[in-house]
Design a protein around this motif. Sequence first.
Motif, mmCIF file in Angstrom:
data_model
loop_
_atom_site.group_PDB
_atom_site.id
_atom_site.type_symbol
_atom_site.label_atom_id
_atom_site.label_comp_id
_atom_site.label_asym_id
_atom_site.label_seq_id
_atom_site.Cartn_x
_atom_site.Cartn_y
_atom_site.Cartn_z
ATOM 1 N N UNK A 7 7.893 11.471 6.295
ATOM 2 C CA UNK A 7 9.031 12.234 6.807
ATOM 3 C C UNK A 7 10.043 11.286 7.451
ATOM 4 N N UNK A 8 11.300 11.435 7.045
ATOM 5 C CA UNK A 8 12.363 10.624 7.638
ATOM 6 C C UNK A 8 12.493 9.234 7.040
ATOM 7 N N UNK A 9 11.569 8.875 6.133
ATOM 8 C CA UNK A 9 11.623 7.525 5.550
ATOM 9 C C UNK A 9 11.689 7.578 4.031
ATOM 10 N N UNK A 10 10.694 8.221 3.393
ATOM 11 C CA UNK A 10 10.649 8.203 1.926
ATOM 12 C C UNK A 10 10.995 9.565 1.311
ATOM 13 N N UNK A 43 13.897 12.998 1.967
ATOM 14 C CA UNK A 43 14.989 13.545 2.784
ATOM 15 C C UNK A 43 14.807 15.058 2.932
ATOM 16 N N UNK A 44 15.353 15.642 4.003
ATOM 17 C CA UNK A 44 15.290 17.096 4.154
ATOM 18 C C UNK A 44 15.878 17.827 2.945
ATOM 19 N N UNK A 45 16.950 17.275 2.380
ATOM 20 C CA UNK A 45 17.595 17.908 1.222
ATOM 21 C C UNK A 45 16.611 18.034 0.055
ATOM 22 N N UNK A 46 15.796 16.985 -0.166
ATOM 23 C CA UNK A 46 14.765 17.039 -1.220
ATOM 24 C C UNK A 46 13.835 18.224 -0.992
#
Length: 286
Positions: free
Chosen positions: A39-42, A44-47
């Motif tokens: 989360x937050x690295x590999x 994105x929230x959009x994904x």
Amino acid sequence: MSIKIMADSASDLTKEYFTKYDMEMVSLTVHLDDKDYEDGITISPKNVFDAMRVGKSPKTSQVSPQTFKSIFTSYAESKQTLIYLAFSSELSGTYQTAKMMESEVKEEYPDANIYVIDTKCASIGYGLVVLHAAKMAQDGKSAAEIIEEVKNHSLNMEHIFTVDDLEYLYRGGRVSKTAAFVGSLLNIKPILHVEKGKLIPLEKMRGSKKLLGRMIEIMEERGGNFENQVIGISHGDDLERAEKLADMIKEKFGVKEFVIEYVGSAIGAHSGPGTLALFFLNKNYK
């Protein structure tokens, strides 16, 4: 040596904040399409929101014990003070895992200055607490001063939020199947808040037209001194509505500073696209 603040990705702060304030970040895991993402690295929230819109059900898991043990050991060995501010223990097991690893590391390094604090907060409400602590650390405040203020800040951080579809909260075990079905059928938009770290339903509204106005009314009822606060807003891929809410708040209360960010992948996997959340300090904050 300066005090280091650490937070997990459920604070919904972007990497830029962690870099700016020289903070440590640990990631919750998002499981999607048979793959694990940080989360937050590999991912994105959009994904995550796009996947949910086509019927996929991402799952999440907490930070691993080994991750905490490794980080805590490195700080113990370097004799640097670390304050880990954790995502609400009522919403994740991450805090309990961190406490276990803190105990293990302190058995080997009894003098380690490692502190694990349950913020009882989530999303940008948690993020605002983290940023406040990071600024105090940069200003040279002591660990005791930071921890006392974090507890005060956390205790009085209001979380007022709504979701677009109750089905997502049902999948995450937050509402019953009947409530989700009836809500969808009647176009009911719930307003929820966080109380002692738990998600609690507050009100139900038909349709979304009056929703923003009602959120601001609740803000006025519960808080004050907004022009001297940083107000947080997080959104489930609906920046337009988040900015509209910010404009309404600015006009009504004269707020000067906002933190507006996506609901992160880990929290968004449970709340779904269209989530809108508002965070501020209440009247009890001194």
